[in-house]
Scaffold this active site. Structure first.
Site, PDB file in Angstrom:
ATOM      1  N   PRO A 171     -62.781 -12.058 -34.305  1.00 15.84           N
ATOM      2  CA  PRO A 171     -63.054 -10.780 -34.981  1.00 15.84           C
ATOM      3  C   PRO A 171     -62.299 -10.530 -36.285  1.00 15.84           C
ATOM      4  CG  PRO A 171     -61.562 -10.433 -33.162  1.00 15.84           C
ATOM      5  CD  PRO A 171     -61.952 -11.890 -33.118  1.00 15.84           C
ATOM      6  N   CYS A 172     -62.661 -11.239 -37.341  1.00 12.64           N
ATOM      7  CA  CYS A 172     -62.030 -11.000 -38.641  1.00 12.64           C
ATOM      8  C   CYS A 172     -62.372  -9.608 -39.176  1.00 12.64           C
ATOM      9  CB  CYS A 172     -62.421 -12.081 -39.642  1.00 12.64           C
ATOM     10  SG  CYS A 172     -64.187 -12.328 -39.814  1.00 12.64           S
ATOM     11  N   HIS A 173     -63.440  -8.998 -38.650  1.00  7.93           N
ATOM     12  CA  HIS A 173     -63.805  -7.649 -39.091  1.00  7.93           C
ATOM     13  C   HIS A 173     -62.761  -6.613 -38.673  1.00  7.93           C
ATOM     14  CE1 HIS A 173     -65.594  -8.109 -35.042  1.00  7.93           C
ATOM     15  NE2 HIS A 173     -65.332  -6.816 -34.904  1.00  7.93           N
TER      16      HIS A 173
END
Length: 149
Positions: free
Chosen positions: A113-115
């Protein structure tokens, strides 16, 4: 082997090799009959349907050094929470810009989850079609949108 599913953000593909997810991205891909691929695609659908908040399928991207450490740190950020590039910089002992580059080259978006990583005074970037709007949608989907107000 790759396969894809439709999501509210468009098609998302997942690639599996050696019984683990090694990459994902935006767009359609033809599927195959692989149990790990089926599980990964089912989990992506469940994530977008709000039935899953943590992926359980094995994920092993090709990354080492700082990039690998950043991906591990991203994977540890819980659903609905965020960190800043600065937070990760302090935790990993690397410049925030290097953290940003590693996030931007995440080979397994959504599943890693880079978001969930934000700038100190901005949202930062995002690789999905729609860019920041997609990041905002994902954060809202996870209940983290209150942080954006």
């Amino acid at each position: 082997m790759r396969g894809s599913v439709d999501t509210p953000l468009g098609s998302v593909w997942v690639e599996v090799a050696d019984r683990a997810v090694v990459a994902s991205g935006w767009g359609a891909a033809q599927g195959g009959d692989d149990p790990v691929l089926r599980t990964a695609l089912d989990e992506v659908v469940a994530y977008f349907d709000r039935r899953l908040d943590r992926f359980t399928v094995p994920i092993r991207p090709q990354a080492s050094g700082l990039s690998g450490r950043v991906l591990d740190a991203l994977s540890a950020i819980p659903f609905g929470e965020t960190r800043t590039y600065g937070d990760l910089s302090k935790d990993l002992g690397a410049p925030a810009q290097a953290i940003g580059r590693a996030c931007g080259s995440n080979p397994v978006p959504i599943l890693i989850p880079c978001h969930r990583v934000l700038g100190a005074t901005s949202l930062g970037g995002f690789s999905a079609p729609g860019g920041i709007e997609a990041k905002v949608w994902l954060l809202g989907h996870e209940g983290a949108a209150g942080l954006l107000i």
